[in-house]
Each structure stands twice: as C-alpha cells, then as structure tokens.
Design a protein around this motif. Structure first.
Motif, PDB file in Angstrom:
ATOM      1  N   ARG A  89       2.256   1.792  -3.492  1.00 38.45           N
ATOM      2  CA  ARG A  89       1.237   2.273  -4.410  1.00 38.45           C
ATOM      3  C   ARG A  89       0.925   3.756  -4.194  1.00 38.45           C
ATOM      4  NH1 ARG A  89      -3.337  -2.284  -3.928  1.00 38.45           N
ATOM      5  NH2 ARG A  89      -2.055  -3.119  -2.265  1.00 38.45           N
ATOM      6  N   ARG A  90       0.846   4.144  -2.922  1.00 41.47           N
ATOM      7  CA  ARG A  90       0.561   5.548  -2.620  1.00 41.47           C
ATOM      8  C   ARG A  90       1.696   6.449  -3.104  1.00 41.47           C
ATOM      9  NH1 ARG A  90      -1.514   3.833   2.573  1.00 41.47           N
ATOM     10  NH2 ARG A  90       0.481   4.405   3.499  1.00 41.47           N
ATOM     11  N   ALA A  91       2.945   5.994  -2.872  1.00 39.94           N
ATOM     12  CA  ALA A  91       4.094   6.796  -3.284  1.00 39.94           C
ATOM     13  C   ALA A  91       4.133   6.967  -4.806  1.00 39.94           C
ATOM     14  CB  ALA A  91       5.382   6.156  -2.783  1.00 39.94           C
ATOM     15  N   ALA A 125       1.545   6.750  -6.891  1.00 35.16           N
ATOM     16  CA  ALA A 125       0.396   7.542  -7.331  1.00 35.16           C
ATOM     17  C   ALA A 125       0.609   9.034  -7.102  1.00 35.16           C
ATOM     18  CB  ALA A 125      -0.858   7.077  -6.610  1.00 35.16           C
ATOM     19  N   SER A 126       1.452   9.370  -6.133  1.00 34.68           N
ATOM     20  CA  SER A 126       1.663  10.782  -5.788  1.00 34.68           C
ATOM     21  C   SER A 126       2.786  11.441  -6.590  1.00 34.68           C
ATOM     22  CB  SER A 126       1.966  10.915  -4.289  1.00 34.68           C
ATOM     23  OG  SER A 126       3.211  10.296  -3.975  1.00 34.68           O
ATOM     24  N   GLU A 169       0.831  -1.203   0.000  1.00 33.68           N
ATOM     25  CA  GLU A 169       0.000   0.000   0.000  1.00 33.68           C
ATOM     26  C   GLU A 169       0.867   1.255   0.000  1.00 33.68           C
ATOM     27  OE1 GLU A 169      -3.322   2.221  -0.280  1.00 33.68           O
ATOM     28  OE2 GLU A 169      -3.256   0.027  -0.339  1.00 33.68           O
ATOM     29  N   GLU A 170       1.964   1.219   0.785  1.00 34.51           N
ATOM     30  CA  GLU A 170       2.858   2.375   0.836  1.00 34.51           C
ATOM     31  C   GLU A 170       3.485   2.640  -0.524  1.00 34.51           C
ATOM     32  OE1 GLU A 170       2.876  -0.192   2.792  1.00 34.51           O
ATOM     33  OE2 GLU A 170       2.452   0.538   4.820  1.00 34.51           O
TER      34      GLU A 170
END
Length: 336
Positions: free
Chosen positions: A216-218, A220-221, A213-214
């Motif tokens: 993917r978030r990184a 996406a940002s 999850e970490e």
C-alpha cells in the motif's frame, strides 16, 4: 489368542513371536493375570525351538510385561501397557491408530516412516508442551511463508504456524502427513475445497487477505504521471489486482493489466514506467529494462479475520493467543 509365525517373512521368528505377544498385551487380547502357554507348549504350537520361546519370555519379563511364578507358570503382568489396553476408551484410540496405518499405506508411506513421524510428533509435543500446530497452505512458497509469519506473530508463542504449499503436499507424502496431523489448516477461500480434499484429517478454515502495508505504501508513493503494467500469472486474479492498484494509487490514471503468458508482454513492458506484479509472477522482472521500478503486489492476512476466525478456535483448545495476552496486560494496567 492365536499364536503363529510366518516363515515366509524376512523377519526372525523370535522377533515375530515377541511382537505378537506384545501386541496382544497392548490391544487387550492378553489381559493382566492371563496364563500364557508353557515354553514347551508354545514351542510345539508355533513350531520353533524351545530356546526361542525361552528367550522371548525372558525379554518380555525383563520389560515387565509378563511374570513367571514357580510351580504355576507364566502370566501377563499387571503392567501399565496392559492396564491401558483394558480401558474402554483406549479401544477408540486403537481404531484411530488402525485408521492412521490404513491412511499411511494409501499414501504410500512405509510403516517405518510412519513410526518415525509419530515418534517425531510425540517428541515435539513433549518438548514444547500443549502448543497448537497450524499449517498455512498457500500457492507460492515465499508468499506463504510471509503469511505464516504474520499469523504466528498475531497468535503468540503457544501456537506454531508452518507454511506449506498445495504442490508440496501433493508431491511429498511426508508433507501430506504433516499437514494431516496439524490441529488447524488455514487457506484462501477459493482454495478451501481443494485443500480440504488434500487434508481430510485436519480442520480447514479460510480468512481474507488484503494488500500488505508495504504494498500500500509503495502504491501510494507512485508518481501521478507513472504508467503502470499490472502483471499476474492467473487471469482470474487480474480484476482484483487492478482494482487494488486503483484503490491505493487513485492518483495514477494509466494502468494496463495483463498476464505473464500474454502475447506482446515485452512490448507492453517497454512502454510503461512501473510494473506491479503479483506473487508468483516474479519472472517478469527478468524482462524489465535496467532501472525500471517493479513492485510486488503482496497480500497479508486480514487481522480482523484472524481475530474473528482463528482466535476463537485456539481459545477453545485452551491456548492463549497474543491478543489474549495483550488484553490481560491492559486489564492489569487499568487496575494499577
């Protein structure tokens, strides 16, 4: 039963003789009620002083393994150890113990170390109860530790998940013994054959891993104008890794993939704004200009695979998983 001692061994004769009789009782060669030679007879047969035999008999009597009947002689007592030896199903246990001894010798584990491992395992099981012990076998220590922690959180308090790497099992006989004594081993699909060879005494299963999850978030940002270098230690992982970056950062168009050992790596790094590195390629960060953004492309075990592959196994072993606990609570709440 044959009684003998080996005078060439660096072990006292008294210790040898006592161990021989204890082994005979434990393995059923000396049955409850069976008569033992008199002190004088055994001393002559073995070639030791009668006092030595007398001391051995005294110790065995104190341990409850033999009885002395005045005027009749010395007999194997009806002890718990002797009763266990008489059970038909215990013979299979003896076979397994012999196999364990043979395997430990093949691995170069000394008898004293094997006994220590067995004692430690028995103490652990007695102290924690019927918990299932799982080993998560990966490639890199930090990443494997995170996988083990994630799986343990999903399975609940009645399951322990120990992280181990392939290299540690190969190098360390104690680690190999721990892995081979586990109830279950989890690894990657492309490592199944290798791990199964390393731990032939343990059931090995594979599950899928997805970007965490970490991660993917990184991804996406990231700024859409970013230029990315994707770096891995293993060439065969690059296509999967680059595809994952494109999936979770579809808005970024400039992506170059390379390996840690590729020529011109430093030149490439000097011309990008972000580096995405695979677990195990952390050393690439030493080559980055100060302030450059670096993201570890870390995976996490697929939750669906944990439920599909691992949970049924621990249920079959009579262990309740975290998912089972949640289902029970939901059912209780629904009734209320």
């Amino acid at each position: 039963m044959d009684f003998f001692v080996d005078r060439e061994l660096p072990v006292p004769l008294r210790t040898q003789l006592q161990g021989l009789i204890e082994y005979g009782i434990a393995c059923g060669e000396l049955a409850p009620g069976e008569a033992l030679p008199s002190v004088r007879e055994l001393a002559e047969k073995v070639g030791v002083a009668p006092m030595t035999v007398s001391q051995v008999y005294s110790d065995l009597k104190a341990a409850g393994l033999i009885d002395t009947r005045p005027g009749s002689g010395t007999f194997v007592s009806d002890s718990h150890q002797a009763r266990l030896a008489g059970r038909a199903d215990v013979s299979e246990l003896h076979r397994q113990i012999d196999h364990l001894i043979d395997e430990s010798r093949r691995l170069g584990i000394r008898s004293s170390d094997l006994v220590s491992l067995v004692n430690a395992r028995a103490f652990y099981r007695d102290s924690v109860g019927p918990r299932l012990r799982i080993v998560m076998i990966g490639i890199f220590q930090d990443a494997t530790a995170s996988y083990a922690k994630f799986i343990a959180a999903r399975l609940g308090r009645d399951v322990t998940v120990e992280p181990m790497t392939v290299s540690s099992i190969e190098r360390n006989p104690a680690a190999m013994a721990r892995a081979n004594s586990a109830d279950l081993a989890i690894t990657f699909a492309n490592r199944h054959r290798e791990v199964a060879t390393l731990v032939p005494n343990t059931k090995v299963v594979t599950i899928s891993f997805t970007p965490s999850e970490e991660t993917r978030r990184a991804l996406a940002s990231l700024d859409s104008l970013a230029s990315i270098a994707v770096v891995s230690r293993f060439p065969d992982f690059l296509p999967i890794m680059k595809s994952g970056v494109q999936r979770f950062a579809p808005h970024v168009s400039e992506i170059t993939a390379t390996t840690l050992e590729a020529p011109g790596l430093e030149t490439l790094l000097a011309n990008v704004s972000v580096v995405i590195y695979a677990s195990g390629a952390e050393s690439v960060t030493d080559l980055l200009p100060e302030g450059m953004q670096a993201i570890e492309y870390r995976h996490a075990p697929d939750t669906a695979d944990i439920e599909r592959v691992i949970v049924p196994i621990i249920r079959a072993a009579g262990v309740v998983s975290q998912a089972d606990d949640t289902s029970k609570r939901d059912a209780i709440d629904a009734k209320v």
